[in-house]
Design a protein around this motif. Structure first.
Motif, PDB file in Angstrom:
ATOM      1  N   MET A   1      22.642 -28.971   3.930  1.00 10.43           N
ATOM      2  CA  MET A   1      22.719 -27.548   3.661  1.00 10.43           C
ATOM      3  C   MET A   1      23.289 -27.344   2.259  1.00 10.43           C
ATOM      4  SD  MET A   1      25.015 -24.599   5.462  1.00 10.43           S
ATOM      5  CE  MET A   1      24.014 -24.364   6.904  1.00 10.43           C
ATOM      6  N   SER A   2      22.642 -26.494   1.504  1.00 14.28           N
ATOM      7  CA  SER A   2      23.090 -26.180   0.160  1.00 14.28           C
ATOM      8  C   SER A   2      23.991 -24.946   0.187  1.00 14.28           C
ATOM      9  CB  SER A   2      21.885 -25.908  -0.726  1.00 14.28           C
ATOM     10  OG  SER A   2      22.298 -25.480  -1.980  1.00 14.28           O
ATOM     11  N   ILE A   3      25.091 -25.022  -0.529  1.00 10.15           N
ATOM     12  CA  ILE A   3      25.997 -23.885  -0.614  1.00 10.15           C
ATOM     13  C   ILE A   3      25.751 -23.198  -1.942  1.00 10.15           C
ATOM     14  CG2 ILE A   3      28.404 -23.171  -0.736  1.00 10.15           C
ATOM     15  CD1 ILE A   3      29.087 -25.518   1.041  1.00 10.15           C
ATOM     16  N   GLY A   4      25.510 -21.903  -1.892  1.00  8.37           N
ATOM     17  CA  GLY A   4      25.277 -21.138  -3.114  1.00  8.37           C
ATOM     18  C   GLY A   4      26.579 -20.852  -3.841  1.00  8.37           C
ATOM     19  N   SER A   5      26.456 -20.244  -4.978  1.00 13.49           N
ATOM     20  CA  SER A   5      27.640 -19.860  -5.731  1.00 13.49           C
ATOM     21  C   SER A   5      27.474 -18.422  -6.199  1.00 13.49           C
ATOM     22  CB  SER A   5      27.850 -20.792  -6.926  1.00 13.49           C
ATOM     23  OG  SER A   5      26.770 -20.683  -7.827  1.00 13.49           O
ATOM     24  N   MET A   6      28.579 -17.844  -6.609  1.00 10.34           N
ATOM     25  CA  MET A   6      28.551 -16.453  -7.037  1.00 10.34           C
ATOM     26  C   MET A   6      29.560 -16.256  -8.160  1.00 10.34           C
ATOM     27  SD  MET A   6      29.226 -12.846  -4.961  1.00 10.34           S
ATOM     28  CE  MET A   6      30.020 -13.696  -3.673  1.00 10.34           C
ATOM     29  N   ASN A   7      29.175 -15.492  -9.170  1.00 10.78           N
ATOM     30  CA  ASN A   7      30.060 -15.133 -10.275  1.00 10.78           C
ATOM     31  C   ASN A   7      30.261 -13.623 -10.177  1.00 10.78           C
ATOM     32  OD1 ASN A   7      31.275 -14.452 -12.683  1.00 10.78           O
ATOM     33  ND2 ASN A   7      29.849 -15.579 -13.967  1.00 10.78           N
ATOM     34  N   ARG A   8      31.367 -13.219  -9.592  1.00 12.61           N
ATOM     35  CA  ARG A   8      31.652 -11.798  -9.370  1.00 12.61           C
ATOM     36  C   ARG A   8      33.137 -11.569  -9.559  1.00 12.61           C
ATOM     37  NH1 ARG A   8      28.610  -7.428  -9.472  1.00 12.61           N
ATOM     38  NH2 ARG A   8      29.214  -5.861  -7.990  1.00 12.61           N
ATOM     39  N   VAL A   9      33.494 -10.542 -10.339  1.00 13.49           N
ATOM     40  CA  VAL A   9      34.897 -10.229 -10.561  1.00 13.49           C
ATOM     41  C   VAL A   9      35.097  -8.729 -10.370  1.00 13.49           C
ATOM     42  CG1 VAL A   9      34.613  -9.982 -13.051  1.00 13.49           C
ATOM     43  CG2 VAL A   9      36.853 -10.496 -12.138  1.00 13.49           C
ATOM     44  N   THR A  10      36.216  -8.369  -9.763  1.00 16.09           N
ATOM     45  CA  THR A  10      36.606  -6.972  -9.591  1.00 16.09           C
ATOM     46  C   THR A  10      38.006  -6.814 -10.169  1.00 16.09           C
ATOM     47  OG1 THR A  10      35.318  -6.770  -7.558  1.00 16.09           O
ATOM     48  CG2 THR A  10      37.014  -5.108  -7.942  1.00 16.09           C
ATOM     49  N   LEU A  11      38.160  -5.845 -11.072  1.00 20.93           N
ATOM     50  CA  LEU A  11      39.457  -5.567 -11.674  1.00 20.93           C
ATOM     51  C   LEU A  11      39.767  -4.088 -11.526  1.00 20.93           C
ATOM     52  CD1 LEU A  11      39.043  -7.465 -15.066  1.00 20.93           C
ATOM     53  CD2 LEU A  11      40.323  -8.243 -13.069  1.00 20.93           C
ATOM     54  N   ILE A  12      41.031  -3.781 -11.299  1.00 19.90           N
ATOM     55  CA  ILE A  12      41.515  -2.404 -11.322  1.00 19.90           C
ATOM     56  C   ILE A  12      42.672  -2.385 -12.303  1.00 19.90           C
ATOM     57  CG2 ILE A  12      42.589  -0.523 -10.031  1.00 19.90           C
ATOM     58  CD1 ILE A  12      41.187  -1.611  -7.520  1.00 19.90           C
ATOM     59  N   GLY A  13      42.537  -1.547 -13.330  1.00 21.47           N
ATOM     60  CA  GLY A  13      43.586  -1.496 -14.333  1.00 21.47           C
ATOM     61  C   GLY A  13      43.416  -0.322 -15.268  1.00 21.47           C
ATOM     62  N   TYR A  14      44.248  -0.320 -16.291  1.00 22.19           N
ATOM     63  CA  TYR A  14      44.276   0.778 -17.262  1.00 22.19           C
ATOM     64  C   TYR A  14      43.561   0.377 -18.548  1.00 22.19           C
ATOM     65  CZ  TYR A  14      47.615   3.083 -14.238  1.00 22.19           C
ATOM     66  OH  TYR A  14      48.212   3.701 -13.172  1.00 22.19           O
ATOM     67  N   VAL A  15      42.769   1.302 -19.076  1.00 22.90           N
ATOM     68  CA  VAL A  15      42.060   1.079 -20.339  1.00 22.90           C
ATOM     69  C   VAL A  15      43.101   1.030 -21.461  1.00 22.90           C
ATOM     70  CG1 VAL A  15      40.356   2.039 -21.941  1.00 22.90           C
ATOM     71  CG2 VAL A  15      39.980   2.208 -19.461  1.00 22.90           C
ATOM     72  N   GLY A  16      43.054  -0.044 -22.267  1.00 25.27           N
ATOM     73  CA  GLY A  16      44.072  -0.269 -23.282  1.00 25.27           C
ATOM     74  C   GLY A  16      43.885   0.523 -24.563  1.00 25.27           C
ATOM     75  N   LYS A  17      42.649   0.817 -24.928  1.00 25.43           N
ATOM     76  CA  LYS A  17      42.362   1.649 -26.094  1.00 25.43           C
ATOM     77  C   LYS A  17      41.006   2.299 -25.870  1.00 25.43           C
ATOM     78  CE  LYS A  17      40.404  -2.006 -28.984  1.00 25.43           C
ATOM     79  NZ  LYS A  17      40.410  -2.645 -30.277  1.00 25.43           N
ATOM     80  N   ASP A  18      40.724   3.337 -26.634  1.00 25.80           N
ATOM     81  CA  ASP A  18      39.452   4.029 -26.467  1.00 25.80           C
ATOM     82  C   ASP A  18      38.297   3.034 -26.610  1.00 25.80           C
ATOM     83  OD1 ASP A  18      40.697   6.457 -26.067  1.00 25.80           O
ATOM     84  OD2 ASP A  18      40.488   7.099 -28.145  1.00 25.80           O
ATOM     85  N   PRO A  19      37.267   3.171 -25.764  1.00 30.25           N
ATOM     86  CA  PRO A  19      36.128   2.250 -25.825  1.00 30.25           C
ATOM     87  C   PRO A  19      35.424   2.287 -27.178  1.00 30.25           C
ATOM     88  CG  PRO A  19      36.083   3.498 -23.791  1.00 30.25           C
ATOM     89  CD  PRO A  19      37.145   4.114 -24.659  1.00 30.25           C
ATOM     90  N   GLU A  20      34.879   1.153 -27.550  1.00 31.97           N
ATOM     91  CA  GLU A  20      34.077   1.023 -28.766  1.00 31.97           C
ATOM     92  C   GLU A  20      32.614   0.973 -28.343  1.00 31.97           C
ATOM     93  OE1 GLU A  20      33.072  -2.589 -31.792  1.00 31.97           O
ATOM     94  OE2 GLU A  20      35.192  -2.237 -31.381  1.00 31.97           O
TER      95      GLU A  20
END
Length: 113
Positions: A1-20
């Motif tokens: 049986m092959s095990i898949g992989s996943m690249n997923r990240v979830t972050l909750i935080g404060y924006v450090g400076k206005d977006p560029e």
């Protein structure tokens, strides 16, 4: 049986400076901003800074209108590490949270801290 992989990240935080917002050579807009997350260990706060890069056109329009320094957001995307050369020609690496067109998300959770 092959095990898949996943690249997923979830972050909750404060924006450090206005977006560029910038435009690529191909004419596509990209938004980037720093995001701080904080954890408490042994009674001390520890802050991590993350670089977020948004390539989802719909989210970029929302970012232009509503996202600014200090706002609390949730971001879902993928971790990507890329290599570049600095001004002296040295190889450097940076890891970014990429919010892609179809599988990424950005949710505004509140005002400034």
């Amino acid at each position: 049986m092959s095990i898949g992989s996943m690249n997923r990240v979830t972050l909750i935080g404060y924006v450090g400076k206005d977006p560029e917002i910038r435009t690529t050579q191909a004419g596509k807009e990209v938004a980037s901003f720093s995001l701080s997350t904080k954890e408490r260990w042994n009674g001390q706060d520890h802050t991590e800074w993350h670089k977020v890069v948004v390539i989802n056109l719909g989210l970029i329009q929302i970012i232009k209108s509503y996202v600014h320094k200090g706002i609390l957001v949730a971001v879902e995307g993928q971790l990507k590490t890329r290599q570049y050369q600095d001004k002296k020609g040295n190889d450097r690496y940076t890891t970014e949270v990429i919010v892609p067109a179809f599988t990424g998300s950005l949710t505004m959770l509140g005002g400034k801290k």
